[in-house]
Design a protein around this motif. Sequence first.
Motif, PDB file in Angstrom:
ATOM      1  N   VAL A 170      45.485  11.690  65.254  1.00  0.00           N
ATOM      2  CA  VAL A 170      44.094  11.973  65.614  1.00  0.00           C
ATOM      3  C   VAL A 170      43.608  13.128  64.749  1.00  0.00           C
ATOM      4  O   VAL A 170      44.255  14.170  64.671  1.00  0.00           O
ATOM      5  CB  VAL A 170      43.959  12.342  67.107  1.00  0.00           C
ATOM      6  N   VAL A 171      42.466  12.933  64.103  1.00  0.00           N
ATOM      7  CA  VAL A 171      41.830  13.968  63.294  1.00  0.00           C
ATOM      8  C   VAL A 171      40.455  14.213  63.895  1.00  0.00           C
ATOM      9  O   VAL A 171      39.680  13.284  64.108  1.00  0.00           O
ATOM     10  CB  VAL A 171      41.697  13.538  61.816  1.00  0.00           C
ATOM     11  N   MET A 172      40.161  15.483  64.169  1.00  0.00           N
ATOM     12  CA  MET A 172      38.880  15.860  64.764  1.00  0.00           C
ATOM     13  C   MET A 172      38.235  16.905  63.862  1.00  0.00           C
ATOM     14  O   MET A 172      38.887  17.870  63.462  1.00  0.00           O
ATOM     15  CB  MET A 172      39.115  16.466  66.153  1.00  0.00           C
ATOM     16  N   THR A 173      36.963  16.708  63.550  1.00  0.00           N
ATOM     17  CA  THR A 173      36.247  17.727  62.792  1.00  0.00           C
ATOM     18  C   THR A 173      35.300  18.465  63.724  1.00  0.00           C
ATOM     19  O   THR A 173      34.817  17.917  64.712  1.00  0.00           O
ATOM     20  CB  THR A 173      35.424  17.135  61.632  1.00  0.00           C
ATOM     21  N   SER A 174      35.066  19.727  63.397  1.00  0.00           N
ATOM     22  CA  SER A 174      34.147  20.537  64.179  1.00  0.00           C
ATOM     23  C   SER A 174      33.828  21.811  63.418  1.00  0.00           C
ATOM     24  O   SER A 174      34.634  22.270  62.602  1.00  0.00           O
ATOM     25  CB  SER A 174      34.777  20.901  65.525  1.00  0.00           C
ATOM     26  N   ARG A 175      32.695  22.362  63.717  1.00  0.00           N
ATOM     27  CA  ARG A 175      32.405  23.697  63.204  1.00  0.00           C
ATOM     28  C   ARG A 175      33.294  24.682  63.967  1.00  0.00           C
ATOM     29  O   ARG A 175      33.712  24.403  65.090  1.00  0.00           O
ATOM     30  CB  ARG A 175      30.931  24.028  63.422  1.00  0.00           C
ATOM     31  N   PRO A 176      33.567  25.843  63.382  1.00  0.00           N
ATOM     32  CA  PRO A 176      34.412  26.829  64.059  1.00  0.00           C
ATOM     33  C   PRO A 176      33.787  27.310  65.376  1.00  0.00           C
ATOM     34  O   PRO A 176      32.575  27.322  65.543  1.00  0.00           O
ATOM     35  CB  PRO A 176      34.490  27.988  63.062  1.00  0.00           C
ATOM     36  N   GLY A 177      34.652  27.705  66.295  1.00  0.00           N
ATOM     37  CA  GLY A 177      34.203  28.349  67.517  1.00  0.00           C
ATOM     38  C   GLY A 177      33.653  27.431  68.585  1.00  0.00           C
ATOM     39  O   GLY A 177      32.946  27.884  69.478  1.00  0.00           O
ATOM     40  N   THR A 178      33.973  26.137  68.541  1.00  0.00           N
ATOM     41  CA  THR A 178      33.429  25.223  69.532  1.00  0.00           C
ATOM     42  C   THR A 178      34.411  24.921  70.657  1.00  0.00           C
ATOM     43  O   THR A 178      34.067  24.213  71.590  1.00  0.00           O
ATOM     44  CB  THR A 178      32.988  23.897  68.886  1.00  0.00           C
ATOM     45  N   GLY A 179      35.629  25.432  70.583  1.00  0.00           N
ATOM     46  CA  GLY A 179      36.569  25.286  71.668  1.00  0.00           C
ATOM     47  C   GLY A 179      37.642  24.240  71.483  1.00  0.00           C
ATOM     48  O   GLY A 179      38.678  24.306  72.144  1.00  0.00           O
ATOM     49  N   ILE A 180      37.450  23.282  70.631  1.00  0.00           N
ATOM     50  CA  ILE A 180      38.472  22.251  70.444  1.00  0.00           C
ATOM     51  C   ILE A 180      39.750  22.874  69.897  1.00  0.00           C
ATOM     52  O   ILE A 180      40.847  22.391  70.161  1.00  0.00           O
ATOM     53  CB  ILE A 180      37.972  21.083  69.544  1.00  0.00           C
ATOM     54  N   ASP A 181      39.617  23.967  69.184  1.00  0.00           N
ATOM     55  CA  ASP A 181      40.790  24.630  68.619  1.00  0.00           C
ATOM     56  C   ASP A 181      41.672  25.271  69.691  1.00  0.00           C
ATOM     57  O   ASP A 181      42.806  25.655  69.424  1.00  0.00           O
ATOM     58  CB  ASP A 181      40.378  25.664  67.574  1.00  0.00           C
ATOM     59  N   ALA A 182      41.193  25.352  70.937  1.00  0.00           N
ATOM     60  CA  ALA A 182      41.994  25.897  72.032  1.00  0.00           C
ATOM     61  C   ALA A 182      43.030  24.884  72.530  1.00  0.00           C
ATOM     62  O   ALA A 182      43.974  25.259  73.223  1.00  0.00           O
ATOM     63  CB  ALA A 182      41.090  26.323  73.184  1.00  0.00           C
ATOM     64  N   SER A 183      42.861  23.617  72.186  1.00  0.00           N
ATOM     65  CA  SER A 183      43.811  22.589  72.609  1.00  0.00           C
ATOM     66  C   SER A 183      45.119  22.762  71.852  1.00  0.00           C
ATOM     67  O   SER A 183      45.133  22.842  70.621  1.00  0.00           O
ATOM     68  CB  SER A 183      43.246  21.188  72.346  1.00  0.00           C
ATOM     69  N   SER A 184      46.212  22.796  72.591  1.00  0.00           N
ATOM     70  CA  SER A 184      47.527  22.940  71.961  1.00  0.00           C
ATOM     71  C   SER A 184      47.985  21.665  71.264  1.00  0.00           C
ATOM     72  O   SER A 184      49.000  21.662  70.573  1.00  0.00           O
ATOM     73  CB  SER A 184      48.563  23.348  73.010  1.00  0.00           C
ATOM     74  N   LEU A 185      47.225  20.583  71.432  1.00  0.00           N
ATOM     75  CA  LEU A 185      47.619  19.307  70.837  1.00  0.00           C
ATOM     76  C   LEU A 185      47.083  19.116  69.414  1.00  0.00           C
ATOM     77  O   LEU A 185      47.361  18.108  68.780  1.00  0.00           O
ATOM     78  CB  LEU A 185      47.163  18.152  71.726  1.00  0.00           C
ATOM     79  N   PHE A 186      46.302  20.089  68.940  1.00  0.00           N
ATOM     80  CA  PHE A 186      45.732  19.989  67.597  1.00  0.00           C
ATOM     81  C   PHE A 186      46.221  21.129  66.725  1.00  0.00           C
ATOM     82  O   PHE A 186      46.350  22.265  67.180  1.00  0.00           O
ATOM     83  CB  PHE A 186      44.195  20.052  67.641  1.00  0.00           C
ATOM     84  N   ASN A 187      46.490  20.812  65.469  1.00  0.00           N
ATOM     85  CA  ASN A 187      46.688  21.838  64.455  1.00  0.00           C
ATOM     86  C   ASN A 187      45.317  22.117  63.860  1.00  0.00           C
ATOM     87  O   ASN A 187      44.577  21.177  63.559  1.00  0.00           O
ATOM     88  CB  ASN A 187      47.631  21.359  63.360  1.00  0.00           C
ATOM     89  N   VAL A 188      44.996  23.383  63.671  1.00  0.00           N
ATOM     90  CA  VAL A 188      43.681  23.766  63.164  1.00  0.00           C
ATOM     91  C   VAL A 188      43.799  24.153  61.698  1.00  0.00           C
ATOM     92  O   VAL A 188      44.659  24.944  61.317  1.00  0.00           O
ATOM     93  CB  VAL A 188      43.100  24.942  63.976  1.00  0.00           C
ATOM     94  N   TYR A 189      42.924  23.565  60.893  1.00  0.00           N
ATOM     95  CA  TYR A 189      42.879  23.862  59.467  1.00  0.00           C
ATOM     96  C   TYR A 189      41.463  24.287  59.115  1.00  0.00           C
ATOM     97  O   TYR A 189      40.504  23.588  59.454  1.00  0.00           O
ATOM     98  CB  TYR A 189      43.262  22.636  58.624  1.00  0.00           C
ATOM     99  N   ASP A 190      41.336  25.407  58.447  1.00  0.00           N
ATOM    100  CA  ASP A 190      40.033  25.847  57.963  1.00  0.00           C
ATOM    101  C   ASP A 190      39.816  25.273  56.573  1.00  0.00           C
ATOM    102  O   ASP A 190      40.701  25.365  55.713  1.00  0.00           O
ATOM    103  CB  ASP A 190      39.960  27.379  57.884  1.00  0.00           C
ATOM    104  N   LEU A 191      38.660  24.671  56.372  1.00  0.00           N
ATOM    105  CA  LEU A 191      38.330  24.129  55.061  1.00  0.00           C
ATOM    106  C   LEU A 191      37.587  25.172  54.257  1.00  0.00           C
ATOM    107  O   LEU A 191      36.773  25.926  54.798  1.00  0.00           O
ATOM    108  CB  LEU A 191      37.459  22.878  55.210  1.00  0.00           C
ATOM    109  N   SER A 192      37.850  25.194  52.993  1.00  0.00           N
ATOM    110  CA  SER A 192      37.126  26.112  52.112  1.00  0.00           C
ATOM    111  C   SER A 192      35.721  25.586  51.885  1.00  0.00           C
ATOM    112  O   SER A 192      35.524  24.375  51.728  1.00  0.00           O
ATOM    113  CB  SER A 192      37.826  26.222  50.755  1.00  0.00           C
ATOM    114  N   PRO A 193      34.745  26.474  51.871  1.00  0.00           N
ATOM    115  CA  PRO A 193      33.383  26.008  51.578  1.00  0.00           C
ATOM    116  C   PRO A 193      33.289  25.490  50.150  1.00  0.00           C
ATOM    117  O   PRO A 193      34.060  25.880  49.274  1.00  0.00           O
ATOM    118  CB  PRO A 193      32.521  27.253  51.769  1.00  0.00           C
ATOM    119  N   LEU A 194      32.350  24.590  49.942  1.00  0.00           N
ATOM    120  CA  LEU A 194      32.124  24.077  48.589  1.00  0.00           C
ATOM    121  C   LEU A 194      31.678  25.222  47.685  1.00  0.00           C
ATOM    122  O   LEU A 194      30.914  26.094  48.094  1.00  0.00           O
ATOM    123  CB  LEU A 194      31.065  22.976  48.612  1.00  0.00           C
ATOM    124  N   GLN A 195      32.139  25.180  46.468  1.00  0.00           N
ATOM    125  CA  GLN A 195      31.806  26.220  45.495  1.00  0.00           C
ATOM    126  C   GLN A 195      30.856  25.657  44.446  1.00  0.00           C
ATOM    127  O   GLN A 195      31.018  24.518  44.012  1.00  0.00           O
ATOM    128  CB  GLN A 195      33.081  26.717  44.793  1.00  0.00           C
TER     129      GLN A 195
END
Length: 90
Positions: A38-63
């Motif tokens: 399962v892959v879930m996208t979201s903007r930071p700070g929306t709470g999905i990252d609190a789930s222990s079932l997901f690994n959180v990866y920050d994407l680099s902004p486009l340059q």
Amino acid sequence: NGSIALFLDGFDEVREECQAEFVDELETLIRSRPRLPVVMTSRPGTGIDASSLFNVYDLSPLQGREYTAVIRRISHDDSVANEIVDGLTK
């Protein structure tokens, strides 16, 4: 058997009052299907990252003008892609 993956885009677009129930249902699905990626996208700070079932990866902004390559890659029509890129540069 692992031949299906679930891609969910835009958790931050789920109404705030529905997010907790959505996460509960999604976690139930994940626990019942441990081989289902399962892959879930979201903007930071929306709470999905609190789930222990997901690994959180920050994407680099486009340059710079990297966005033009992204638009061209996802567009199915070169003329539409050109119009979008032209509009953004203006």
